[in-house]
Design a protein around this motif. Structure first.
Motif, short mmCIF file in Angstrom:
data_model
loop_
_atom_site.label_atom_id
_atom_site.label_comp_id
_atom_site.label_asym_id
_atom_site.label_seq_id
_atom_site.Cartn_x
_atom_site.Cartn_y
_atom_site.Cartn_z
N ILE A 4 -17.43 -9.78 -2.03
CA ILE A 4 -17.52 -8.58 -2.86
C ILE A 4 -18.82 -7.87 -2.49
O ILE A 4 -19.86 -8.50 -2.36
N GLY A 5 -18.73 -6.55 -2.33
CA GLY A 5 -19.91 -5.76 -2.05
C GLY A 5 -20.05 -4.65 -3.06
O GLY A 5 -19.07 -4.26 -3.71
N ALA A 6 -21.26 -4.16 -3.20
CA ALA A 6 -21.52 -3.07 -4.15
C ALA A 6 -22.78 -2.33 -3.72
O ALA A 6 -23.65 -2.87 -3.04
N CYS A 7 -22.85 -1.08 -4.16
CA CYS A 7 -24.08 -0.32 -3.99
C CYS A 7 -25.10 -0.85 -5.00
O CYS A 7 -24.82 -1.77 -5.76
N HIS A 8 -26.28 -0.27 -5.04
CA HIS A 8 -27.34 -0.75 -5.92
C HIS A 8 -26.99 -0.59 -7.40
O HIS A 8 -27.20 -1.49 -8.21
N GLY B 125 -23.95 -0.21 -8.70
CA GLY B 125 -22.67 -0.80 -9.04
C GLY B 125 -21.52 0.18 -9.18
O GLY B 125 -20.40 -0.22 -9.50
N ALA B 126 -21.78 1.46 -8.95
CA ALA B 126 -20.70 2.45 -9.08
C ALA B 126 -19.62 2.21 -8.02
O ALA B 126 -18.44 2.42 -8.28
N ILE B 127 -20.04 1.78 -6.82
CA ILE B 127 -19.10 1.49 -5.74
C ILE B 127 -18.99 -0.02 -5.57
O ILE B 127 -20.01 -0.72 -5.46
N ARG B 128 -17.75 -0.50 -5.60
CA ARG B 128 -17.49 -1.92 -5.37
C ARG B 128 -16.35 -2.04 -4.38
O ARG B 128 -15.39 -1.29 -4.45
N PHE B 129 -16.47 -3.01 -3.49
CA PHE B 129 -15.45 -3.22 -2.48
C PHE B 129 -15.35 -4.69 -2.14
O PHE B 129 -16.19 -5.50 -2.52
N GLU B 130 -14.27 -5.03 -1.44
CA GLU B 130 -14.03 -6.40 -1.01
C GLU B 130 -13.72 -6.38 0.48
O GLU B 130 -13.03 -5.48 0.96
N ILE B 131 -14.25 -7.37 1.19
CA ILE B 131 -13.93 -7.51 2.61
C ILE B 131 -13.52 -8.96 2.87
O ILE B 131 -13.83 -9.86 2.09
N GLU B 132 -12.81 -9.16 3.96
CA GLU B 132 -12.52 -10.49 4.46
C GLU B 132 -13.02 -10.55 5.89
O GLU B 132 -12.69 -9.68 6.71
N THR B 133 -13.86 -11.54 6.20
CA THR B 133 -14.41 -11.68 7.54
C THR B 133 -14.87 -13.10 7.78
O THR B 133 -15.13 -13.84 6.83
#
Length: 120
Positions: free
Chosen positions: A10-14, A16-24
């Motif tokens: 899970i990733g986010a900006c500082h 928390g307005a933007i949140r995303f998920e990646i698989e790697t």
């Protein structure tokens, strides 16, 4: 060769307005010497668009394009953090700012210096 098994992050900006998920599986990390990457000083992992999911914050994203206007660099409108970009040379991939990933440690992952400044 990958150094880790493929996992979800899970990733986010500082703010928390933007949140995303990646698989790697983090085969490598990349630093780029193009004019914008040098200034934002991000360490990135390349993921295919099918391994990326925006969880929230579409309305908080703003884009910046320059030179050929192909790569799309995405930033949070609220806190200004660079979160990811759609790549110019491989537009079906995203460069993810690994410093936005929760619990991520870069230890042991090779870092490749990309030569973006020399691209025409």
């Amino acid at each position: 060769m990958s150094h880790r098994s493929s996992e979800h992050y899970i990733g986010a900006c500082h703010c928390g307005a933007i949140r995303f998920e990646i698989e790697t599986d983090f085969p490598e990390l990349t630093m780029c010497d193009c004019s914008i990457c040098k200034k934002k000083n991000a360490l990135m992992v390349k993921v295919h668009e099918t391994k990326f999911k925006l969880l929230q914050g579409q309305d908080s994203l703003t884009e910046y394009r320059f030179h050929t206007n192909t790569a799309t660099h995405c930033f949070c409108k609220v806190c200004g953090i660079y979160t990811f970009h759609r790549k110019r040379v491989t537009p079906d991939h995203l460069g993810i700012n690994v410093f936005c990933l929760e619990g991520f440690q870069a230890d042991g992952i090779p870092i490749r210096q990309a030569v973006g400044a020399a691209m025409s």
